[in-house]
Scaffold this motif. Sequence first.
Motif, PDB file in Angstrom:
ATOM      1  N   ILE A  34      -0.629   2.636   6.423  1.00 10.82           N
ATOM      2  CA  ILE A  34      -0.393   1.301   7.114  1.00 10.82           C
ATOM      3  C   ILE A  34      -0.175   0.065   6.453  1.00 10.82           C
ATOM      4  CG2 ILE A  34      -1.524  -0.415   8.289  1.00 10.82           C
ATOM      5  CD1 ILE A  34      -3.059   1.879   9.719  1.00 10.82           C
ATOM      6  N   TRP A  35      -1.492  -0.134   5.009  1.00 15.40           N
ATOM      7  CA  TRP A  35      -0.916  -1.081   4.363  1.00 15.40           C
ATOM      8  C   TRP A  35      -0.013  -0.733   3.323  1.00 15.40           C
ATOM      9  CZ3 TRP A  35      -2.607  -5.049   4.063  1.00 15.40           C
ATOM     10  CH2 TRP A  35      -4.172  -5.271   4.746  1.00 15.40           C
ATOM     11  N   ALA A  36       0.625   0.408   3.168  1.00 11.25           N
ATOM     12  CA  ALA A  36       1.974   0.297   2.077  1.00 11.25           C
ATOM     13  C   ALA A  36       2.712  -0.180   2.101  1.00 11.25           C
ATOM     14  CB  ALA A  36       1.956   2.001   2.001  1.00 11.25           C
ATOM     15  N   ILE A  37       2.783   0.627   4.336  1.00 12.67           N
ATOM     16  CA  ILE A  37       4.436  -0.235   5.214  1.00 12.67           C
ATOM     17  C   ILE A  37       4.311  -1.433   5.499  1.00 12.67           C
ATOM     18  CG2 ILE A  37       5.486  -0.330   7.361  1.00 12.67           C
ATOM     19  CD1 ILE A  37       4.007   3.051   7.908  1.00 12.67           C
ATOM     20  N   LEU A  43       6.651  -7.491   1.059  1.00 12.37           N
ATOM     21  CA  LEU A  43       7.891  -7.773  -0.226  1.00 12.37           C
ATOM     22  C   LEU A  43       9.360  -7.813   0.333  1.00 12.37           C
ATOM     23  CD1 LEU A  43       5.833  -5.452  -2.365  1.00 12.37           C
ATOM     24  CD2 LEU A  43       6.047  -8.030  -2.331  1.00 12.37           C
ATOM     25  N   ALA A  44       9.620  -7.049   1.158  1.00 15.95           N
ATOM     26  CA  ALA A  44      11.147  -7.100   2.019  1.00 15.95           C
ATOM     27  C   ALA A  44      11.546  -8.402   2.761  1.00 15.95           C
ATOM     28  CB  ALA A  44      11.451  -6.298   2.313  1.00 15.95           C
ATOM     29  N   ARG A  48      11.113  -9.672  11.186  1.00 13.60           N
ATOM     30  CA  ARG A  48      10.330  -9.108  12.644  1.00 13.60           C
ATOM     31  C   ARG A  48      10.134  -8.069  12.680  1.00 13.60           C
ATOM     32  NH1 ARG A  48      15.570  -5.752  14.497  1.00 13.60           N
ATOM     33  NH2 ARG A  48      14.915  -4.563  13.520  1.00 13.60           N
ATOM     34  N   ASP A  49      10.170  -6.976  10.836  1.00 19.46           N
ATOM     35  CA  ASP A  49       9.402  -5.628  11.551  1.00 19.46           C
ATOM     36  C   ASP A  49       7.800  -5.964  10.799  1.00 19.46           C
ATOM     37  OD1 ASP A  49      12.191  -5.075  11.581  1.00 19.46           O
ATOM     38  OD2 ASP A  49      12.125  -3.838  10.176  1.00 19.46           O
ATOM     39  N   LEU A  50       7.653  -6.816  10.103  1.00 15.17           N
ATOM     40  CA  LEU A  50       6.385  -7.113  10.377  1.00 15.17           C
ATOM     41  C   LEU A  50       5.497  -7.562  11.079  1.00 15.17           C
ATOM     42  CD1 LEU A  50       4.218  -7.125   8.269  1.00 15.17           C
ATOM     43  CD2 LEU A  50       4.830  -9.667   7.419  1.00 15.17           C
ATOM     44  N   ALA A  51       6.248  -8.371  11.955  1.00 13.41           N
ATOM     45  CA  ALA A  51       5.977  -8.826  13.359  1.00 13.41           C
ATOM     46  C   ALA A  51       5.406  -7.108  14.238  1.00 13.41           C
ATOM     47  CB  ALA A  51       6.206 -10.334  13.856  1.00 13.41           C
ATOM     48  N   LEU A  52       6.632  -6.945  14.240  1.00 12.65           N
ATOM     49  CA  LEU A  52       6.858  -5.588  15.333  1.00 12.65           C
ATOM     50  C   LEU A  52       5.902  -4.570  15.022  1.00 12.65           C
ATOM     51  CD1 LEU A  52       8.592  -4.745  18.029  1.00 12.65           C
ATOM     52  CD2 LEU A  52       9.784  -3.873  16.279  1.00 12.65           C
ATOM     53  N   PHE A  53       5.829  -4.723  13.641  1.00 13.86           N
ATOM     54  CA  PHE A  53       4.076  -3.039  13.496  1.00 13.86           C
ATOM     55  C   PHE A  53       3.303  -3.976  13.345  1.00 13.86           C
ATOM     56  CE2 PHE A  53       1.776  -1.637   9.849  1.00 13.86           C
ATOM     57  CZ  PHE A  53       1.580  -0.810   9.936  1.00 13.86           C
ATOM     58  N   VAL A 142      10.828   2.719  13.620  1.00 12.40           N
ATOM     59  CA  VAL A 142       9.556   3.158  13.524  1.00 12.40           C
ATOM     60  C   VAL A 142       9.582   4.275  11.995  1.00 12.40           C
ATOM     61  CG1 VAL A 142       8.146   5.018  13.825  1.00 12.40           C
ATOM     62  CG2 VAL A 142       8.355   2.897  14.862  1.00 12.40           C
ATOM     63  N   GLN A 143      10.924   5.527  12.129  1.00 16.01           N
ATOM     64  CA  GLN A 143      11.651   5.966  11.557  1.00 16.01           C
ATOM     65  C   GLN A 143      11.546   6.181   9.953  1.00 16.01           C
ATOM     66  OE1 GLN A 143      11.477   9.321  12.527  1.00 16.01           O
ATOM     67  NE2 GLN A 143       9.912   8.397  13.905  1.00 16.01           N
ATOM     68  N   ARG A 144      12.049   4.527  10.483  1.00 20.83           N
ATOM     69  CA  ARG A 144      12.821   3.549   8.165  1.00 20.83           C
ATOM     70  C   ARG A 144      10.868   3.500   8.566  1.00 20.83           C
ATOM     71  NH1 ARG A 144      16.902   1.413  11.779  1.00 20.83           N
ATOM     72  NH2 ARG A 144      16.015  -0.816  11.117  1.00 20.83           N
ATOM     73  N   TRP A 145      10.416   3.141   8.700  1.00 22.55           N
ATOM     74  CA  TRP A 145       9.062   2.500   8.312  1.00 22.55           C
ATOM     75  C   TRP A 145       8.239   4.121   7.542  1.00 22.55           C
ATOM     76  CZ3 TRP A 145       6.948  -0.518  12.975  1.00 22.55           C
ATOM     77  CH2 TRP A 145       7.778  -1.483  13.067  1.00 22.55           C
ATOM     78  N   VAL A 146       8.510   4.752   8.309  1.00 26.46           N
ATOM     79  CA  VAL A 146       7.756   6.033   7.265  1.00 26.46           C
ATOM     80  C   VAL A 146       8.329   6.260   6.571  1.00 26.46           C
ATOM     81  CG1 VAL A 146       6.935   8.665   8.721  1.00 26.46           C
ATOM     82  CG2 VAL A 146       6.356   6.887  10.459  1.00 26.46           C
TER      83      VAL A 146
END
Length: 179
Positions: A34-37, A43-44, A48-53, A142-146
């Motif tokens: 979780i922390w790695a993602i 950092l990037a 949107r992705d951070l809020a969604l995650f 989600v696949q990209r995050w993983v």
Amino acid sequence: MSTTKNESTHPAGHVPWNKGKLIGQKPPLKLQEIWAIRIRLQLAKRLRDLALFDLAIDSKLRGCDLVSLRVQDIAHGNQILPRASVIQQKTGRPVRFELTEQTREAVRAWIDAKHLAAGSFLFPSRSRKSQHLSTRQYARIVQRWVALIGLEPAYYGTHSLRRTKATLIYRRTKNLRAV
């Protein structure tokens, strides 16, 4: 003439949709994952992705319920609510969830950056076909995050995020009621 099971049960050229895919439950993410993602998304500057995650982890909502959230479901005025309640599409029942401070900050940053109004979908679609992010697009995200942290995308899915917080709570407390 001998035929294999696939040849006898499937018309010529037909390949089952799940051939070669993993079946069964997908595992939840571990705390370090979780922390790695989260750190990579920060950092990037992927608001949107951070809020969604963060919202996916905290809310434990199904993908269809998560992508169809509106700003008014989790915010009142300029303030993101510490607790929210939504009606699940699948069951028609309300589900309550808490939003951590970190999630509230991520969601606030996303809303401010996109200038979203109360009635707006929290994660609007970029295409005109739908008003909000599709569940299929959410699954691809989600696949990209993983993959971003070096995990095998085939082993994880949107339901992994739904199960993560409950698993972490149970591992910490060994108490099903706490979950």
